[in-house]
Design an enzyme around this catalytic site. Sequence first.
Site, PDB file in Angstrom:
ATOM      1  N   LYS A 170       0.823  -1.216   0.000  1.00 11.65           N
ATOM      2  CA  LYS A 170       0.000   0.000   0.000  1.00 11.65           C
ATOM      3  C   LYS A 170       0.853   1.261   0.000  1.00 11.65           C
ATOM      4  CE  LYS A 170      -3.262   3.024   0.438  1.00 11.65           C
ATOM      5  NZ  LYS A 170      -4.219   3.145   1.547  1.00 11.65           N
ATOM      6  N   LYS A 238       1.341  11.577   4.769  1.00 15.79           N
ATOM      7  CA  LYS A 238       1.628  10.527   5.756  1.00 15.79           C
ATOM      8  C   LYS A 238       2.037   9.230   5.066  1.00 15.79           C
ATOM      9  CE  LYS A 238      -1.252   7.634   6.946  1.00 15.79           C
ATOM     10  NZ  LYS A 238      -2.436   6.826   7.312  1.00 15.79           N
TER      11      LYS A 238
END
Length: 292
Positions: A170, A238
Amino acid sequence: MAEKVGFIGLGIMGSLQAMNLAKAGVELTVFNRTREKAEAWVREHGGTVADSPKAVAEASDVVITMVVDGAQVTDMVEQALEGAKPGTLFIDMSTIAPGTARALAERCAAEGHAFVDAPVTGSSPKARAGTLTIMVGGAEADIARARPLFEIMGEKIVVCGEAGQGQAVKVITQAITAVNCATLAQGLVLARQAGVNVDALLETMDGGSSDSTMRALKGKPMLEHDFTPLFKLAHMLKDVQLCLAEARTAGGSFPFAGLAAELYGAGMGRGLGDQDFAAVLEVVEGLSGSRL
């Protein structure tokens, strides 16, 4: 599905994923740090509001977390472990550091429970449609147990390996996405500076070797400066930072991701964190002194 499911985190993505589970007839117990949001969700979709993650676990066989970062996931799982029945399956669908996912898997196993990391991609439209891509890490039997839930929330389920590998896949894909979006922004601004018809540029890219999902999804919103959040810039930053941290752990490098982090970080400094990550365009405009 016979198993009772708990869902922790009813933000932009989590609320839609839980909605699809409820529509499919899954019996849900939900928790959100802002209780009013959980109560509103239950009024619309059914289910039960729990007072704490511990109460979620007490009522559930499977506990799903979908929150902002690794610190929140760890906090929610630790609280839920206090009420977990033997053999509870924990599924984290947030995007967190692969190392954090591995640590949580070990923590759950030590208490006699299972853990699967299953971050998603596709933003809110696909979350609503139940067509997310889900990247899964964990033991084969645990993934098989979770699969009926994944098939409700997503259309593409990719088994990536052991616990933590779903997160690794991811964050790398997110960094690539961030680079692609920032590259598109730079190309569009340069085209404007060079006096190019930007609509013609986008039409030329369509179907060509320079084409991308970013062109299809973000090209027009960039032209209109429409940064309605489908995925917040702060969350993209992030994820890129998590990728860079994983690269350091693996002894690898991703220089373009480092450059993207600089641009998205500047976006945070400009107060763009809650806007869609396509707002990186405004950083590029600021650097070039030219508005698209």
